[in-house]
Design a protein around this motif. Structure first.
Motif, mmCIF file in Angstrom:
data_model
loop_
_atom_site.group_PDB
_atom_site.id
_atom_site.type_symbol
_atom_site.label_atom_id
_atom_site.label_comp_id
_atom_site.label_asym_id
_atom_site.label_seq_id
_atom_site.Cartn_x
_atom_site.Cartn_y
_atom_site.Cartn_z
ATOM 1 N N GLN A 206 8.843 4.923 6.349
ATOM 2 C CA GLN A 206 9.450 4.576 5.059
ATOM 3 C C GLN A 206 10.231 5.714 4.394
ATOM 4 O O GLN A 206 11.402 5.584 4.085
ATOM 5 C CB GLN A 206 8.353 4.068 4.109
ATOM 6 C CG GLN A 206 8.880 3.589 2.770
ATOM 7 C CD GLN A 206 9.835 2.421 2.917
ATOM 8 O OE1 GLN A 206 9.670 1.573 3.792
ATOM 9 N NE2 GLN A 206 10.862 2.390 2.090
ATOM 10 N N GLN A 242 6.644 -1.068 14.738
ATOM 11 C CA GLN A 242 7.590 -1.737 13.837
ATOM 12 C C GLN A 242 8.998 -1.604 14.405
ATOM 13 O O GLN A 242 9.345 -0.559 14.956
ATOM 14 C CB GLN A 242 7.586 -1.077 12.458
ATOM 15 C CG GLN A 242 6.389 -1.424 11.614
ATOM 16 C CD GLN A 242 6.491 -0.862 10.205
ATOM 17 O OE1 GLN A 242 7.297 0.029 9.926
ATOM 18 N NE2 GLN A 242 5.667 -1.372 9.315
ATOM 19 N N ASP A 244 12.062 -1.048 12.695
ATOM 20 C CA ASP A 244 12.242 -0.601 11.320
ATOM 21 C C ASP A 244 13.735 -0.473 11.008
ATOM 22 O O ASP A 244 14.491 0.077 11.810
ATOM 23 C CB ASP A 244 11.544 0.759 11.188
ATOM 24 C CG ASP A 244 11.398 1.185 9.756
ATOM 25 O OD1 ASP A 244 11.052 0.330 8.922
ATOM 26 O OD2 ASP A 244 11.623 2.381 9.467
ATOM 27 N N HIS A 421 3.696 -3.861 -2.637
ATOM 28 C CA HIS A 421 4.371 -3.554 -1.373
ATOM 29 C C HIS A 421 4.159 -2.065 -1.106
ATOM 30 O O HIS A 421 3.196 -1.671 -0.484
ATOM 31 C CB HIS A 421 5.839 -3.951 -1.499
ATOM 32 C CG HIS A 421 6.610 -3.880 -0.218
ATOM 33 N ND1 HIS A 421 6.145 -4.383 0.962
ATOM 34 C CD2 HIS A 421 7.825 -3.362 0.066
ATOM 35 C CE1 HIS A 421 7.031 -4.179 1.922
ATOM 36 N NE2 HIS A 421 8.069 -3.552 1.405
ATOM 37 N N HIS A 422 5.019 -1.217 -1.587
ATOM 38 C CA HIS A 422 4.743 0.216 -1.636
ATOM 39 C C HIS A 422 5.467 0.765 -2.862
ATOM 40 O O HIS A 422 6.302 0.076 -3.446
ATOM 41 C CB HIS A 422 5.114 0.933 -0.329
ATOM 42 C CG HIS A 422 6.509 0.647 0.152
ATOM 43 N ND1 HIS A 422 7.623 0.868 -0.615
ATOM 44 C CD2 HIS A 422 6.956 0.147 1.324
ATOM 45 C CE1 HIS A 422 8.693 0.524 0.067
ATOM 46 N NE2 HIS A 422 8.320 0.068 1.246
ATOM 47 N N GLY A 459 10.028 -6.226 3.647
ATOM 48 C CA GLY A 459 10.824 -5.098 3.179
ATOM 49 C C GLY A 459 11.197 -5.265 1.727
ATOM 50 O O GLY A 459 10.679 -6.146 1.038
ATOM 51 N N SER A 460 12.122 -4.416 1.286
ATOM 52 C CA SER A 460 12.525 -4.483 -0.115
ATOM 53 C C SER A 460 13.783 -3.669 -0.358
ATOM 54 O O SER A 460 14.163 -2.840 0.467
ATOM 55 C CB SER A 460 11.409 -3.936 -1.014
ATOM 56 O OG SER A 460 11.133 -2.584 -0.691
ATOM 57 N N ARG A 462 15.056 -0.642 -2.514
ATOM 58 C CA ARG A 462 14.280 0.513 -2.989
ATOM 59 C C ARG A 462 14.773 0.997 -4.348
ATOM 60 O O ARG A 462 15.901 0.724 -4.752
ATOM 61 C CB ARG A 462 14.393 1.680 -2.002
ATOM 62 C CG ARG A 462 14.478 1.312 -0.555
ATOM 63 C CD ARG A 462 13.265 0.577 -0.057
ATOM 64 N NE ARG A 462 13.401 0.306 1.380
ATOM 65 C CZ ARG A 462 12.587 -0.473 2.079
ATOM 66 N NH1 ARG A 462 11.571 -1.090 1.494
ATOM 67 N NH2 ARG A 462 12.765 -0.671 3.363
ATOM 68 N N GLY A 503 15.747 -2.202 2.910
ATOM 69 C CA GLY A 503 15.522 -2.421 4.341
ATOM 70 C C GLY A 503 14.333 -3.311 4.585
ATOM 71 O O GLY A 503 13.852 -4.004 3.678
ATOM 72 N N ILE A 504 13.877 -3.237 5.794
ATOM 73 C CA ILE A 504 12.806 -4.143 6.215
ATOM 74 C C ILE A 504 12.184 -3.573 7.481
ATOM 75 O O ILE A 504 12.808 -2.762 8.169
ATOM 76 C CB ILE A 504 13.378 -5.555 6.470
ATOM 77 C CG1 ILE A 504 12.276 -6.597 6.597
ATOM 78 C CG2 ILE A 504 14.291 -5.583 7.703
ATOM 79 C CD1 ILE A 504 12.739 -8.021 6.321
ATOM 80 N N ALA A 505 10.966 -3.999 7.766
ATOM 81 C CA ALA A 505 10.352 -3.632 9.042
ATOM 82 C C ALA A 505 9.744 -4.884 9.652
ATOM 83 O O ALA A 505 9.017 -5.618 8.988
ATOM 84 C CB ALA A 505 9.276 -2.575 8.836
HETATM 85 N N1 ASP Z 1 7.726 0.452 5.240
HETATM 86 C C1 ASP Z 1 7.440 -0.940 4.968
HETATM 87 C C2 ASP Z 1 6.159 -1.377 5.663
HETATM 88 O O1 ASP Z 1 5.669 -0.707 6.557
HETATM 89 C C3 ASP Z 1 8.519 -1.849 5.362
HETATM 90 C C4 ASP Z 1 9.720 -1.694 4.507
HETATM 91 O O2 ASP Z 1 9.603 -1.726 3.273
HETATM 92 O O3 ASP Z 1 10.811 -1.586 5.075
HETATM 93 O O4 ASP Z 1 5.650 -2.441 5.372
#
Ligand code: ASP
Length: 559
Positions: A206, A242, A244, A421-422, A459-460, A462, A503-505
């Motif tokens: 990430q 992933q 990624d 999410h994060h 994903g999201s 950012r 982005g997305i994973a």
């Molecule tokens: N890093 C995120 C995850 O592992 C994926 C992302 O937000 O792209 O879920």
């Protein structure tokens, strides 16, 4: 004859056909099965492309060696392809119209009797997973397992091809790093050169992929291993893969469109299937309301309904058509689910069901408690009922996006605000004004891709504004100092012209498993850990050699 001088293959076993009749071929492979008669030996020879029948006749120079063969011996066979007479054709085998009449046979290696029934899939149900993982190299000899790993490689190749064609650049990011939080514990690696200090194995790339966007790479992807030290939970691995992806100057819609294109390409290229895009979208709350899950299986209906909703408590229900026939099963499931979600659940099959819009013969499942728990409990019963009643069309591929997740949730253990999410996920700009007063109502710009009820990517967009990022970290309970200590490198980079990015994973293991219809990701990972996160093949995790521990001398203090 020295192995060095073995006869090298000129053809693959599984590819021989009628028009090869008359040709001389050399095959290399494993003895799948062998049947011996007085004057004939039939060998079913296997390589990674499939099986072919080899016949050794008495009088052939190959006969003596053929008499010694056992399953899984490795051989080189030279022979002539012969069309089988009509009554000997085996329509079950792609090579069933021909056989190879052996002229020479070399045994290249022998094998003990194998603990895995490689030659008979029907016996696999009696083979434990412990044995399969202990002898994984034999398990992987099974044509089915080989195919899984091969298909995985094809899926990855198709993904690479697609992203390459759109100008994405593959970049490797470190595994030995500073902690990159994705909501799990880190695996720590002690540093010998920096006593008392640790690397954390990356939970995801990430932060590095965000730094690549700040570096101006614009479009990145990576097939990345991720490490998360989680408690054993359903179908998780401590390391997983992933696919990624990160992009600059994009909106949520742009990322979703690229992902839809990727799935379209993979399905076409690897499976020859056409799928429709764009995929349907559901907001998080809509998914909870209708399906009781944020990863709904939309291959069937059976949607949840409201009975009474009031402040703090909800009564919701599910009508299972024809569910009376499985009353006992539903009741048992209801008990389980009710305990796990802390809600009351009743299964009703008698009396007047018309108030629920149900008829006699149906089952009505009613749940009562807080809205989310009630919905999730019913969501699980919805899945149990559908699979028991065979309502799930296994041939369908049902993709759906879930959007508008809440930015925050309350951590069950600490009772504090946590990132759903994060912490680098952007709030929806329309909800920024709610951040201070009603943070739980703030929607994020996160999205999950769900396939047949499994989350296959997430994903999201950012946060690229430093102040906002600091504020979110503060809301998550980090002091300025803690934030700088943990994520200083990202926060500092945000001072230097970060582009809007997102982005997305893809959870690659999960994606492959769902696409192949496999029940667990262990079926699509060559060397997985078992449910206890251990590897019965290599014996990992294992004690470390004494001298290693001595070198990491700070460890010695504690020993
Ligand atoms: N890093 C995120 C995850 O592992 C994926 C992302 O937000 O792209 O879920």
């Amino acid at each position: 004859m020295s192995i060095q001088g073995f006869m090298k293959r000129t053809r693959w076993c599984g590819e021989l056909r009628k028009d090869d009749a008359g040709k001389t071929v050399i095959l290399n492979g494993w003895v799948h099965r062998v049947r011996r008669f007085g004057r004939l030996v039939f060998i079913l020879l296997r390589d990674r492309t499939g099986l072919v029948q080899v016949v050794v006749r008495k009088g052939s120079p190959a006969f003596d060696a053929a008499k010694k063969l056992q399953p899984e011996y490795v051989v080189a066979v030279k022979g002539t392809v012969r069309e089988r007479p009509p009554k000997e054709v085996n329509p079950e085998m792609p090579t069933g119209e021909i056989e190879v009449i052996a002229e020479e046979l070399q045994i290249l290696s022998t094998s003990k009797p194998v603990p895995i029934p490689i030659h008979d899939e029907s016996l696999m149900s009696t083979t434990s997973e412990a044995v399969r993982l202990r002898y994984r190299y034999l398990d992987l000899r099974r044509p089915k397992m080989f195919r899984n790993i091969l298909m995985r490689a094809k899926i990855v190749a198709a993904m690479r091809e697609y992203f390459d064609s759109l100008g994405f650049i593959e970049v490797e990011t470190p595994y030995l790093a500073r902690s990159t939080p994705e909501g799990a514990r880190d695996f720590l690696v002690p540093s010998r050169l920096h006593p008392g200090k640790f690397y954390a194995l990356t939970q995801s790339p990430q932060l590095f992929k965000q730094l690549l966007m700040i570096a101006g790479f614009e479009r990145y992807y990576q097939v990345a291993r991720c490490f998360r030290d989680e408690d054993p939970r359903a179908d998780r691995q401590p390391e997983f893969t992933q696919f990624d992806v990160e992009m600059s100057f994009v909106t949520r819609e742009d990322v979703m469109e690229v992902v839809e294109g990727a799935m379209k390409h993979v399905l076409k290229k690897v499976f020859g299937e056409d799928i429709e895009t764009p995929f349907p979208r559901l907001t998080y709350w809509e998914a909870i309301r209708r399906y009781g899950s944020d990863k709904p299986d939309t291959r069937f209906g059976l949607e949840l309904r409201d009975l009474e909703i009031s402040e703090g408590t909800a009564k919701r229900y599910l009508v299972v058509e024809g569910g009376k026939g499985i009353t006992e099963y539903l009741a048992a499931e209801a008990v389980k689910v009710s305990g796990e979600h802390g809600v009351r659940v009743d299964v009703i099959t008698e009396g007047d069901l018309s108030t629920y819009g149900a008829e006699s013969g149906d089952a009505v499942i009613v749940a009562e408690g807080d809205y989310l728990s009630v919905s999730e409990a019913l969501g699980r019963l919805r899945l149990s009922a559908a699979s028991k009643l065979g309502l799930i069309d296994k041939t369908r591929r049902s993709f759906i996006w879930i959007i508008d997740f809440p930015l925050f949730e309350i951590d069950k253990e600490t009772g504090k605000l946590a990132a759903r999410h994060h912490p680098f996920t952007s709030p929806n700009p329309e909800d920024i004004h709610l951040l201070d007063k009603e943070p739980l109502k703030v929607r994020s710009l996160a999205y999950d891709l769900v396939l047949n009820g499994e989350e296959v990517a997430g994903g999201s967009i950012r946060i690229h504004d430093k102040e906002l990022q600091m504020k979110i970290l503060r809301m998550l309970g980090l002091s300025e100092e803690e934030a700088m200590n943990r994520y200083g490198f990202l926060l500092e980079a945000l001072d230097y012209g970060p582009p809007p990015h997102g982005g997305i994973a893809f959870g690659l293991d999960r994606l492959v498993a769902v696409l192949l219809g496999e029940p667990t990701i262990r079926e699509v990972i060559a060397f997985p850990k078992n449910k206890d996160m251990a590897d019965p093949l290599t014996g990992a995790p294992a004690e470390a050699p004494e001298e290693y521990l001595r070198d990491l001398y700070w460890l010695q203090i504690k020993l």
